[in-house]
Design a protein around this motif. Sequence first.
Motif, PDB file in Angstrom:
ATOM      1  N   PHE A 352       0.826  -1.203   0.000  1.00 48.36           N
ATOM      2  CA  PHE A 352       0.000   0.000   0.000  1.00 48.36           C
ATOM      3  C   PHE A 352       0.862   1.256   0.000  1.00 48.36           C
ATOM      4  N   SER A 353       1.990   1.193   0.687  1.00 51.81           N
ATOM      5  CA  SER A 353       2.887   2.346   0.690  1.00 51.81           C
ATOM      6  C   SER A 353       3.379   2.656  -0.729  1.00 51.81           C
ATOM      7  N   ARG A 354       3.704   1.607  -1.485  1.00 56.79           N
ATOM      8  CA  ARG A 354       4.125   1.816  -2.869  1.00 56.79           C
ATOM      9  C   ARG A 354       2.985   2.388  -3.709  1.00 56.79           C
ATOM     10  N   MET A 355       1.791   1.841  -3.530  1.00 56.96           N
ATOM     11  CA  MET A 355       0.643   2.329  -4.291  1.00 56.96           C
ATOM     12  C   MET A 355       0.328   3.779  -3.943  1.00 56.96           C
ATOM     13  N   ALA A 356       0.414   4.124  -2.667  1.00 51.03           N
ATOM     14  CA  ALA A 356       0.142   5.495  -2.249  1.00 51.03           C
ATOM     15  C   ALA A 356       1.185   6.454  -2.808  1.00 51.03           C
ATOM     16  N   LEU A 357       2.458   6.036  -2.812  1.00 53.88           N
ATOM     17  CA  LEU A 357       3.516   6.895  -3.359  1.00 53.88           C
ATOM     18  C   LEU A 357       3.294   7.144  -4.851  1.00 53.88           C
ATOM     19  N   ALA A 358       2.929   6.094  -5.588  1.00 55.38           N
ATOM     20  CA  ALA A 358       2.641   6.273  -7.016  1.00 55.38           C
ATOM     21  C   ALA A 358       1.432   7.175  -7.220  1.00 55.38           C
ATOM     22  N   SER A 359       0.410   7.019  -6.376  1.00 50.67           N
ATOM     23  CA  SER A 359      -0.784   7.865  -6.488  1.00 50.67           C
ATOM     24  C   SER A 359      -0.453   9.322  -6.231  1.00 50.67           C
ATOM     25  N   VAL A 360       0.362   9.584  -5.224  1.00 55.44           N
ATOM     26  CA  VAL A 360       0.749  10.961  -4.922  1.00 55.44           C
ATOM     27  C   VAL A 360       1.511  11.578  -6.089  1.00 55.44           C
ATOM     28  N   THR A 361       2.401  10.806  -6.682  1.00 59.22           N
ATOM     29  CA  THR A 361       3.161  11.318  -7.827  1.00 59.22           C
ATOM     30  C   THR A 361       2.238  11.693  -8.979  1.00 59.22           C
ATOM     31  N   VAL A 362       1.288  10.816  -9.283  1.00 64.16           N
ATOM     32  CA  VAL A 362       0.337  11.098 -10.368  1.00 64.16           C
ATOM     33  C   VAL A 362      -0.537  12.304 -10.011  1.00 64.16           C
TER      34      VAL A 362
END
Length: 639
Positions: A352-362
């Motif tokens: 989830f941390s990886r998914m959240a980081l990618a979401s924040v970048t987008v």
Amino acid sequence: MPLAGRRAKGTRAVGRGDVRDGIRWLRRLTLLGAGLLLVLLGAAAPATAHAALRESDPGDGTVLRTAPRHVTLTFTESVGLLTDSFRVYDPENHRLRTGTADHAPGRSDTARVPLPAKLATGTYTVAWRVVSADSHPVSGALTFSVGKRTATAASPVPDETENPATTALYNMARYLAYLAVALLLGIAAFVAYCRPPTAAPLRTPALAAAWTLLAATAALLLLRSPYEQGTSPADALSVSSLTHTATSRPGALLLARLALLLLGGAVVALLRARRRRLPRRFTLAATALFSTALAATWSAAEHASAGLQVPLAITSATLHLLAMAAWLGGLVALLRTLRRLESAAVPVLTRFSRMALASVTVLVLTGVYQSWRGLGSWQALTDTTYGRTLLAKLAAVTALLLVAACSRTWTNRLTGAARAARADTGRAAVPARTPEVATVPARGPEPAPASAAVPADAPEAAAGASRPPTPPAPAATAFHLLRRSVLAEAAVGVLVLVLTTLLTSTLPGRAATEAARTDAVTTGIPTASVTTVPFDTGAAGGTGKVQITLDPGRVGRNSVQAVVYGPDGGLAAVPELRVSFTLPAQRVGPLDTKVTDRGGYWVADSFALPIPGTWTLKVTVRISDLDQVTVTAPVRVTK
């Protein structure tokens, strides 16, 4: 039990209590967010128009020598026409029979309506209502005169342009749809990518989000035509309304959204009935495809569908919505499942941390692009409602990023503690290497060292060996703090979602600035300054009012028109009328307008106002040789 074991167990008990508290706070937060949305919908005025009127032909307030053949309106973006987009009223407030409204050849942003061949002398009122490219209705009015201006009984907007009940219900359905899609897509992304040990805790919120989204979409589909027309919700089920909605672009997108939801629900029900689990890669691909198609039904109908770089804007808006749903909806899913995660918590949190980081970048990349596209200038940040709302959203997103950074910190600490625990367990499981045993002769048993003595509570320790290992106190503390930071992250996320939805119902700063730079009318408000001053000479029948129109009401050359109304509200002829302007703050004036009588209508074609400010309008009305009165009123003159 050893002291360390009692501390670890106590820490874990507190953590479970905190989880229950977190779930209760999450429910309260959801109710608070829903209540906030309902308050916003109940207190809000009709949605701000997203297409602004750039120019009109004839221009508002103009006097024409000959009657025009068409009324043409040009907007800042393409518009759709309704069955009753134009209503034209004559000076007696009778509606004229006009031709069918259409677009100018090759111009989707220009609407026009043909007028009758012969128009009588006087002032005409045109009320219009169209649908902007981003699906929101736009309405307004203007006037023009043939031959000369006359008093008209028609109001600027003759009929109601909004039905409060329809607008409130439609906006409520829009907000519920945004909340539901964020939760539904976030849960889907969480299950497909983060792979929690069990999805049972997420079944209830996922079903609630799906049914809410389905109901909200059906409500939007039924209310679409009454919302555009400004009519009652009772007209939603009429055949003409449903036909109009089905043939319009917003209606087609709503139908596509409804079909996607029904198709997705059927596929999930079929898989559950057959008890089949799809491969992980196929699940990720299907989830991404479904989520992208569903999000596109929003982006293709909102701000991105009009203005600059439409294909790129729709792509950016779709990615923005998907990233927001994966982050905020995923947070709710994480909170829902944290109480079930023990030994498997670390892998799920890491994913989830990886998914959240990618979401924040987008979110950051697409948000910067959409802000540039919607604002158009730095000045629009503070000078427009869109810019001020965007600043509030940026502040909320900044707070959200700070809380997310805390969550990521505790996730990293929990991951490090879990790795250390696995390393310690692995070292303890490997037997000690003793190569010298084969060469050393056997000896008798040696006394055990004092440090290896069996403790007094050995039975209790032996019994505890059969239980799963309890995480050490630092790991339990990090888990407890992570729950709190995720809860705070979800709370700020609700605020971000509310502000995002408000932005979709606000005129973009670029369009507002463009409309303000012209002399056109926005949302039906005339650019000319109109002041009505009552008077009373004290004589019988000596009461009435004078309506003064200063066009355009700015520094420089203006035209002045004055109409006198008698005590019965009708036009009144007076032998003398004088109008002057004084600026007391600068000691300028009085400046005489030198209005002249043109058959009951007093006019000064050219009158100069040199300085902006609040001027004092002085009107002297003489109704007979003996009765006259002078009245004053403030008038604001802009640059």
